[in-house]
Design an enzyme around this catalytic site. Structure first.
Site, PDB file in Angstrom:
ATOM      1  N   ASP A 179       0.950  -1.118  -0.094  1.00 53.00           N
ATOM      2  CA  ASP A 179       0.092  -0.104   0.043  1.00 53.00           C
ATOM      3  C   ASP A 179       1.076   1.137  -0.035  1.00 53.00           C
ATOM      4  O   ASP A 179       1.532   1.457   0.934  1.00 53.00           O
ATOM      5  CB  ASP A 179      -0.915  -0.078   1.129  1.00 53.00           C
ATOM      6  N   HIS A 180       1.164   1.847  -1.183  1.00 53.90           N
ATOM      7  CA  HIS A 180       2.255   2.690  -1.155  1.00 53.90           C
ATOM      8  C   HIS A 180       2.010   4.142  -0.352  1.00 53.90           C
ATOM      9  O   HIS A 180       3.090   4.438  -0.108  1.00 53.90           O
ATOM     10  CB  HIS A 180       2.624   2.877  -2.656  1.00 53.90           C
ATOM     11  N   HIS A 242      -5.522   2.855   0.984  1.00 61.71           N
ATOM     12  CA  HIS A 242      -4.689   4.140   1.559  1.00 61.71           C
ATOM     13  C   HIS A 242      -5.322   4.772   2.561  1.00 61.71           C
ATOM     14  O   HIS A 242      -4.567   5.150   3.651  1.00 61.71           O
ATOM     15  CB  HIS A 242      -4.467   5.159   0.289  1.00 61.71           C
TER      16      HIS A 242
HETATM   17  P1  NDP Z   1      -1.419  -1.659 -16.407  1.00 64.29           P
HETATM   18  O1  NDP Z   1      -2.788  -1.374 -16.939  1.00 64.29           O
HETATM   19  O2  NDP Z   1      -0.543  -0.669 -17.091  1.00 64.29           O
HETATM   20  O3  NDP Z   1      -1.102  -3.239 -16.593  1.00 64.29           O
HETATM   21  C1  NDP Z   1       0.207  -3.617 -16.392  1.00 64.29           C
HETATM   22  C2  NDP Z   1       0.513  -4.715 -17.361  1.00 64.29           C
HETATM   23  O4  NDP Z   1      -0.105  -5.835 -17.016  1.00 64.29           O
HETATM   24  C3  NDP Z   1       0.153  -4.474 -18.858  1.00 64.29           C
HETATM   25  O5  NDP Z   1       1.249  -3.606 -19.299  1.00 64.29           O
HETATM   26  C4  NDP Z   1      -0.065  -5.869 -19.293  1.00 64.29           C
HETATM   27  O6  NDP Z   1       1.240  -6.267 -19.985  1.00 64.29           O
HETATM   28  C5  NDP Z   1      -0.326  -6.831 -18.340  1.00 64.29           C
HETATM   29  N1  NDP Z   1      -1.777  -7.419 -18.275  1.00 64.29           N
HETATM   30  C6  NDP Z   1      -2.131  -8.595 -18.141  1.00 64.29           C
HETATM   31  N2  NDP Z   1      -3.383  -8.690 -18.128  1.00 64.29           N
HETATM   32  C7  NDP Z   1      -3.942  -7.681 -18.644  1.00 64.29           C
HETATM   33  C8  NDP Z   1      -5.199  -7.113 -18.920  1.00 64.29           C
HETATM   34  N3  NDP Z   1      -6.103  -7.943 -19.223  1.00 64.29           N
HETATM   35  N4  NDP Z   1      -5.191  -5.745 -19.324  1.00 64.29           N
HETATM   36  C9  NDP Z   1      -4.360  -4.891 -19.360  1.00 64.29           C
HETATM   37  N5  NDP Z   1      -3.043  -5.399 -18.930  1.00 64.29           N
HETATM   38  C10 NDP Z   1      -3.004  -6.650 -18.961  1.00 64.29           C
HETATM   39  O7  NDP Z   1      -1.279  -1.415 -14.843  1.00 64.29           O
HETATM   40  P2  NDP Z   1      -0.655  -0.610 -13.831  1.00 64.29           P
HETATM   41  O8  NDP Z   1       0.851  -0.911 -14.232  1.00 64.29           O
HETATM   42  O9  NDP Z   1      -1.178   0.948 -13.839  1.00 64.29           O
HETATM   43  O10 NDP Z   1      -0.950  -1.195 -12.475  1.00 64.29           O
HETATM   44  C11 NDP Z   1      -0.663  -2.245 -12.072  1.00 64.29           C
HETATM   45  C12 NDP Z   1      -1.096  -2.670 -10.744  1.00 64.29           C
HETATM   46  O11 NDP Z   1      -0.499  -1.728  -9.699  1.00 64.29           O
HETATM   47  C13 NDP Z   1      -2.473  -2.545 -10.711  1.00 64.29           C
HETATM   48  O12 NDP Z   1      -2.959  -3.595  -9.808  1.00 64.29           O
HETATM   49  C14 NDP Z   1      -2.864  -1.193  -9.952  1.00 64.29           C
HETATM   50  O13 NDP Z   1      -4.068  -1.264  -9.047  1.00 64.29           O
HETATM   51  C15 NDP Z   1      -1.572  -0.964  -9.099  1.00 64.29           C
HETATM   52  N6  NDP Z   1      -1.230   0.430  -8.881  1.00 64.29           N
HETATM   53  C16 NDP Z   1      -0.884   1.125  -9.881  1.00 64.29           C
HETATM   54  C17 NDP Z   1      -0.796   2.554  -9.776  1.00 64.29           C
HETATM   55  C18 NDP Z   1      -0.180   3.470 -10.841  1.00 64.29           C
HETATM   56  O14 NDP Z   1       0.136   4.430 -10.745  1.00 64.29           O
HETATM   57  N7  NDP Z   1      -0.178   3.126 -11.967  1.00 64.29           N
HETATM   58  C19 NDP Z   1      -0.595   3.152  -8.487  1.00 64.29           C
HETATM   59  C20 NDP Z   1      -0.711   2.081  -7.525  1.00 64.29           C
HETATM   60  C21 NDP Z   1      -1.152   0.698  -7.702  1.00 64.29           C
HETATM   61  P3  NDP Z   1       1.279  -7.448 -21.116  1.00 64.29           P
HETATM   62  O15 NDP Z   1       0.208  -7.110 -21.923  1.00 64.29           O
HETATM   63  O16 NDP Z   1       2.486  -6.974 -21.556  1.00 64.29           O
HETATM   64  O17 NDP Z   1       1.323  -8.717 -20.313  1.00 64.29           O
HETATM   65  C1  BG6 Z   2      -3.258   4.601  -6.439  1.00 63.01           C
HETATM   66  C2  BG6 Z   2      -4.352   4.731  -7.278  1.00 63.01           C
HETATM   67  O1  BG6 Z   2      -3.410   3.481  -5.597  1.00 63.01           O
HETATM   68  O2  BG6 Z   2      -3.071   5.791  -5.749  1.00 63.01           O
HETATM   69  C3  BG6 Z   2      -4.814   5.695  -8.195  1.00 63.01           C
HETATM   70  O3  BG6 Z   2      -4.916   3.247  -7.799  1.00 63.01           O
HETATM   71  C4  BG6 Z   2      -4.322   7.223  -7.526  1.00 63.01           C
HETATM   72  O4  BG6 Z   2      -6.156   5.869  -8.758  1.00 63.01           O
HETATM   73  C5  BG6 Z   2      -2.915   6.875  -6.717  1.00 63.01           C
HETATM   74  O5  BG6 Z   2      -3.889   8.068  -8.513  1.00 63.01           O
HETATM   75  C6  BG6 Z   2      -2.477   8.160  -5.874  1.00 63.01           C
HETATM   76  O6  BG6 Z   2      -1.182   8.230  -5.250  1.00 63.01           O
HETATM   77  P1  BG6 Z   2      -0.497   9.288  -5.087  1.00 63.01           P
HETATM   78  O7  BG6 Z   2       0.677   8.671  -4.502  1.00 63.01           O
HETATM   79  O8  BG6 Z   2      -0.398  10.211  -6.184  1.00 63.01           O
HETATM   80  O9  BG6 Z   2      -1.288   9.842  -3.936  1.00 63.01           O
END
Ligand code: NDP
Ligand code: BG6
Length: 504
Positions: A179-180, A242
């Site tokens: 949980d960042h 969070h």
């Molecule tokens: P993305 O949508 O960018 O997905 C990450 C990778 O997962 C994709 O590049 C893809 O790679 C793979 N993937 C596998 N299955 C699927 C699918 N059905 N649809 C889309 N992508 C898929 O997610 P994020 O990187 O933003 O987030 C990853 C996790 O981290 C999530 O659970 C999110 O809640 C959490 N998170 C994200 C934050 C952020 O700022 N982005 C902040 C805090 C938490 P490939 O197709 O190459 O396999």
């Molecule tokens: C992520 C949520 O966990 O936290 C995002 O999935 C949100 O929707 C993000 O934008 C907020 O993080 P921060 O560190 O920018 O407050």
């Protein structure tokens, strides 16, 4: 402890890996906080070569690493490799395992491994199961740690199912539920503020505190995360994890030591003491909203339903506000107000402790809101703390005005505030799970929110208010306060602009 290891990032082609994880690992490297021997293996479906992956990640570091130090970039990128996989194909995991073994022999690293699930939550069961099926959970040749991103489950039922599935193949100590927010320096400072200053403890309870607010506002909308967000919404995305963790740190009893188990136990007790909300109470203690199109600084801003990958009929909330109580001796009767939203006027996360007013108003005060001293703990941005107190306005008579005593982190010379992911990745490498959520906490948080989730889903009479992008959400959220003189605190981006007109 031997910290040399191989770090596998599933979903390495995605947003989180490029914006946060790889820049955080680079930052640790620059500070000499990575172990002597380590490799980072990106694993995902996208076809990328090792060189292609290094190039992509190099660009991400240049874009997202906050400091201007790229002197070690090329050296760092040599530690990166990429393996194309199919998440549901056991052969991919066997190939991955063979590849890791080869790396280990070549680079003389033992079996220590971190598996980071940076993928959509739908894969949080598939990947750990397949890793276990090929023996990559086995610690006979070195430690194995699994990092799982939030949300852990979609509701109470799915979280329990996921818990059971994970614990069949992994030990609780191997699972790091990230949980960042817990990695944020200013969130950790809540512990230090409360427990290193004797002056707060006598006041930190129902006798002196009127109510507590926790706000996490974002200026951005849903961006390119529609596919994920439209199934989740603000309550699950921000409050379940969070913001409840922040409440946990504000409300917990002093731990008897800084050992992870003591801190996590106290936070768990807070979650278990959350006063259960009955389903019929939900309309009176919660407000949900969704941003609609608007002009912000003369620029058109799309409404949520116009965003990419969002259904034009979506009922997903992008704003959520709750009022609740904690049933224990310290907090009995003190309301907690928590709100979060996307497309609000500014980005700010803060806690506001509103102290009770003096028992008798000697000096004229407009209303109770003005008469309450406020302690604002600013989590981001312009990190710091501010205490609002009344002083005599110079001149005749006894006019009172509120002024701010404040401290801002930016005033500390030569202190850099580390990114949350830096701290959490460093702790994982070192096996310290103080700042990671335990299963029981996650389950207790889902349990508390279940009546709200169900009522919002099943009761069409509970409105989903539209709020124009760039505003502070539905005005109805003020009705959560019983006294009409009390409203939410409307923060400026800069803490020093508290209570004054601010450019948002
Ligand atoms: P993305 O949508 O960018 O997905 C990450 C990778 O997962 C994709 O590049 C893809 O790679 C793979 N993937 C596998 N299955 C699927 C699918 N059905 N649809 C889309 N992508 C898929 O997610 P994020 O990187 O933003 O987030 C990853 C996790 O981290 C999530 O659970 C999110 O809640 C959490 N998170 C994200 C934050 C952020 O700022 N982005 C902040 C805090 C938490 P490939 O197709 O190459 O396999
Ligand atoms: C992520 C949520 O966990 O936290 C995002 O999935 C949100 O929707 C993000 O934008 C907020 O993080 P921060 O560190 O920018 O407050």
């Amino acid at each position: 402890m031997d910290t040399n290891h191989i770090h596998v990032i599933f979903g390495a082609s995605g947003d989180l890996a490029k914006r946060k994880l790889i820049p955080a690992l680079y930052s640790l490297y620059v500070q000499n906080l990575m172990p002597e021997k380590f490799l980072i293996v990106g694993a995902a479906r996208t076809d990328i070569s090792n060189d292609g992956f290094r190039e992509l990640m190099g660009e991400s570091i240049k874009k997202f690493y906050r400091y201007d130090d790229f002197s070690k970039l090329n050296e760092f990128l040599k530690h990166l490799f990429y393996e194309k996989i199919q998440y549901d194909d056991i052969n991919s995991y066997q190939n991955l395992s063979d590849k890791l073994n080869k790396f280990r022999v070549d680079k003389e690293i033992n079996g220590n491994s971190i598996f980071y699930l940076s993928t959509p939550p739908s894969l949080y069961d598939v990947i750990p199961l397949n890793l276990a099926l090929v023996g990559l959970n086995n610690e006979s040749d070195g430690w194995k740690r699994l990092i799982i991103e939030k949300p852990f489950g979609y509701d109470l039922y799915s979280a329990l199912k996921l818990k059971e599935m994970l614990l069949r193949n992994w030990k609780e100590e191997q699972i790091f539920r990230i949980d960042h927010y817990l990695g944020k320096e200013t969130v950790q400072n809540l512990l230090v503020t409360r427990f290193s200053n004797g002056i707060f403890e006598p006041l930190w309870n129902r006798n002196y505190i009127h109510h507590i607010e926790v706000t996490s506002a974002e200026k951005i909308g849903v961006e390119n995360r529609g596919g994920y967000y439209d199934n989740i919404g603000a309550l699950r995305d921000m409050i379940q994890n969070h913001l409840l963790q922040v409440v946990g740190l504000i409300a917990m009893e002093p731990p008897s030591s800084l050992e992870p188990i003591f801190i996590r136990n106290e936070i768990l007790k807070v979650f278990q003491s959350l006063h259960p909300i009955k389903i019929e109470e939900v309309p009176f203690v919660s407000v949900r909203g969704q941003y609609i199109s608007s002009y912000v600084n003369d620029e058109y801003v799309k409404g949520y339903r116009e965003e990419n990958n969002i259904s034009p009929e979506s009922k997903t909330e992008t704003y959520a506000a709750l009022k609740f109580y904690i049933d224990n001796w310290r907090w009995g009767g003190v309301p907690f107000y928590v709100r979060t939203g996307k497309r609000l006027p500014t980005q700010v996360t803060e806690v506001v402790i509103h102290f009770k007013p003096t028992p008798h108003f000697l000096f004229s005060r407009k209303n109770i809101y003005e008469a309450c001293n406020k302690l604002i703990i600013r989590i981001q941005p312009d990190e710091g703390m501010l205490l609002e107190i009344g002083i005599k306005t110079p001149g005749q008579g006894f006019e009172v005005q509120n002024i701010d005593l404040d401290f801002r982190y930016s005033e500390l010379r030569n202190q850099r505030i580390p990114e949350a992911y830096e701290r959490l990745l460093y702790d994982t490498i070192n096996g310290d799970n103080t700042l990671f959520a335990r299963t029981e906490e996650v389950i207790a948080a889902w349990k508390f929110l279940t009546p709200i989730i169900e009522a919002w889903k099943n009761n069409p009479d509970i409105p989903l208010y539209g709020y124009p992008a760039g505003t502070w959400g539905p005005l109805e959220a003020n009705k959560l306060f019983e006294d009409k003189n009390i409203t939410w605190h409307y923060p400026c981006r800069n803490l020093s602009d508290n209570n004054s007109y601010c450019e948002l």
